[in-house]
Design an enzyme around this catalytic site. Structure first.
Site, PDB file in Angstrom:
ATOM      1  CD  GLU A  72     -10.730 -72.054  69.179  1.00 51.92           C
ATOM      2  OE1 GLU A  72     -11.648 -71.442  69.730  1.00 51.92           O
ATOM      3  OE2 GLU A  72     -10.693 -72.259  67.948  1.00 51.92           O
ATOM      4  CE  LYS A 120     -20.574 -72.592  68.708  1.00 54.81           C
ATOM      5  NZ  LYS A 120     -19.549 -73.512  69.135  1.00 54.81           N
ATOM      6  NE  ARG A 159     -20.213 -67.837  68.805  1.00 54.64           N
ATOM      7  CZ  ARG A 159     -19.835 -68.408  69.951  1.00 54.64           C
ATOM      8  NH1 ARG A 159     -18.682 -68.053  70.498  1.00 54.64           N
ATOM      9  NH2 ARG A 159     -20.580 -69.292  70.561  1.00 54.64           N
TER      10      ARG A 159
HETATM   11  C1  LIG Z   1     -13.949 -73.898  69.262  1.00 55.65           C
HETATM   12  C2  LIG Z   1     -14.610 -73.139  70.357  1.00 55.65           C
HETATM   13  N1  LIG Z   1     -13.932 -72.168  71.000  1.00 55.65           N
HETATM   14  C3  LIG Z   1     -14.488 -71.463  72.007  1.00 55.65           C
HETATM   15  C4  LIG Z   1     -15.796 -71.689  72.402  1.00 55.65           C
HETATM   16  C5  LIG Z   1     -16.401 -70.893  73.531  1.00 55.65           C
HETATM   17  O1  LIG Z   1     -17.453 -70.094  73.069  1.00 55.65           O
HETATM   18  P1  LIG Z   1     -18.667 -69.675  74.021  1.00 55.65           P
HETATM   19  O2  LIG Z   1     -18.074 -68.961  75.167  1.00 55.65           O
HETATM   20  O3  LIG Z   1     -19.500 -68.772  73.163  1.00 55.65           O
HETATM   21  O4  LIG Z   1     -19.360 -70.910  74.428  1.00 55.65           O
HETATM   22  C6  LIG Z   1     -16.545 -72.679  71.758  1.00 55.65           C
HETATM   23  C7  LIG Z   1     -17.935 -72.954  72.135  1.00 55.65           C
HETATM   24  O5  LIG Z   1     -18.817 -72.542  71.466  1.00 55.65           O
HETATM   25  C8  LIG Z   1     -15.949 -73.417  70.707  1.00 55.65           C
HETATM   26  O6  LIG Z   1     -16.630 -74.381  70.069  1.00 55.65           O
END
Ligand SMILES: Cc1ncc(COP(=O)(O)O)c(C=O)c1O
Length: 329
Positions: free
Chosen positions: A214, A181, A84
């Site tokens: 989300e 991200k 990612r």
């Molecule tokens: C905006 C957002 N959505 C979802 C997630 C969940 O991602 P992960 O399961 O990789 O921590 C995160 C965390 O990184 C995030 O910042």
């Protein structure tokens, strides 16, 4: 115009270091080790964990990051997080200077130096210093940074009684930004501040078509009245490594007859509100039940069985799977 009699000292390098140390003693932090490609090494004194002010990640938000969990001396699912990270770098037009192999090595070695056996490892790629322009400065060297720290902690109550969320009043990020991200977390920060101010634990983004998005740093998922695990599509939200792994692990619950199916699709708000269970998922929160959404109780208002089963499966995966890297302390 009047000039005040405020005296502002002009500082030398020794003063600056002393000031940074003073700052950290006023506000102790649990950062165990920090690698900086700009320093060419690792520091363990938080006063030294600094970036040049003109790094474009600082003043323009031109940077990306990711976070992997550190559990019992092992790094969990780093490859998924690196996938990612590299995707975010490409989407942000950031040059990746260390190779994937070197980045993995730096992450593992910084963790070893930290001595921490539990917590989190966050790493960033910045477009580098050299100007206050918008585009990367001429000759700028991209920065790679790694921080090993205690990780984010949520109230015990979230695990025992479940969390309470609100629909944020802030607009969801446009898909191109939501799937990347990047260090632009202003909407996420504001949504979390808003939730706290209004007495909720966290917030949920809804998109313009009325579909669930989300959370601030977490994904959300649902268990419908028909025992179907439903997750919003990843085309307008971050592809959470935790959610992706849980969608795999949940297949066992289908085999056991606890779930009828697993679906990744658009989730209309009305359907989501009528769900039997609502979950928060993420590297830091793992799996937490949501028991209240705005003024509505979800399910019977208690953490549900699928959330508990998914948490067990995830914790087992974190203890014992081929997704663990042993840290050579
Ligand atoms: C905006 C957002 N959505 C979802 C997630 C969940 O991602 P992960 O399961 O990789 O921590 C995160 C965390 O990184 C995030 O910042």
């Amino acid at each position: 115009m009047t000039v005040t009699h405020l005296t502002i000292p002009v500082l030398n390098a020794d003063h600056v270091l002393a000031r940074f140390k003073e700052l950290r003693s006023k506000q102790p932090v649990s950062y165990a080790a920090f690698y900086s490609s700009q320093l060419g090494g690792i520091v363990t004194d938080p006063a030294l964990m600094v970036l040049p002010f003109d790094d474009h990640m600082v003043h323009r938000g031109h940077g990306i990051f990711d976070t992997a969990g550190l559990i019992n001396g092992k790094i969990y699912d780093l490859e998924a997080h690196l996938d990612r990270f590299l995707l975010s770098a490409e989407r942000s037009k950031l040059k990746v200077v260390p190779s994937r192999h070197e980045m993995r090595d730096i992450i593992v070695k910084t963790t070893a130096v930290s001595g921490r056996r539990d917590g989190a490892i966050r790493y960033w790629l910045s477009s580098g210093p050299g100007s206050l322009e918008l585009t990367p400065a001429a000759g700028s060297e991209p920065g790679f940074f790694v921080m090993v720290f205690a990780g984010l902690v949520y109230p015990e109550r979230w695990a025992t009684q479940g969390a309470r969320v609100m629909t944020t009043t802030y607009p969801i990020k446009a898909p191109a930004y939501a799937i990347t991200k990047a260090t632009n977390y202003l909407p996420n920060v504001l949504m979390q501040m808003e939730a706290k101010e209004l007495g909720f634990d966290t917030g949920v983004f809804i998109d313009g078509d009325g579909h669930v998005g989300e959370g601030s740093n977490m994904n959300v998922a649902f268990v419908t009245k028909h025992a179907i695990l439903v997750h919003p599509k990843f085309d307008h939200i971050l592809a959470g490594c935790t959610s992706l792994r849980l969608l795999e692990l949940a297949k066992v619950l289908c085999d056991q007859g606890l779930l009828k199916a697993i679906e990744v699709r658009d989730v209309p708000v009305a359907e989501a509100r009528a769900s039997r269970e609502m979950l928060l998922t993420g590297s830091s929160v793992k799996v937490v039940s949501i028991v209240q959404w705005d003024d509505q109780v979800i399910g019977d208002g208690k953490p549900g069985p699928i959330a508990k089963a998914l948490l067990r499966l995830l914790e087992e995966d974190m203890r014992n799977s081929d997704r663990l890297i042993d840290v050579p302390y």
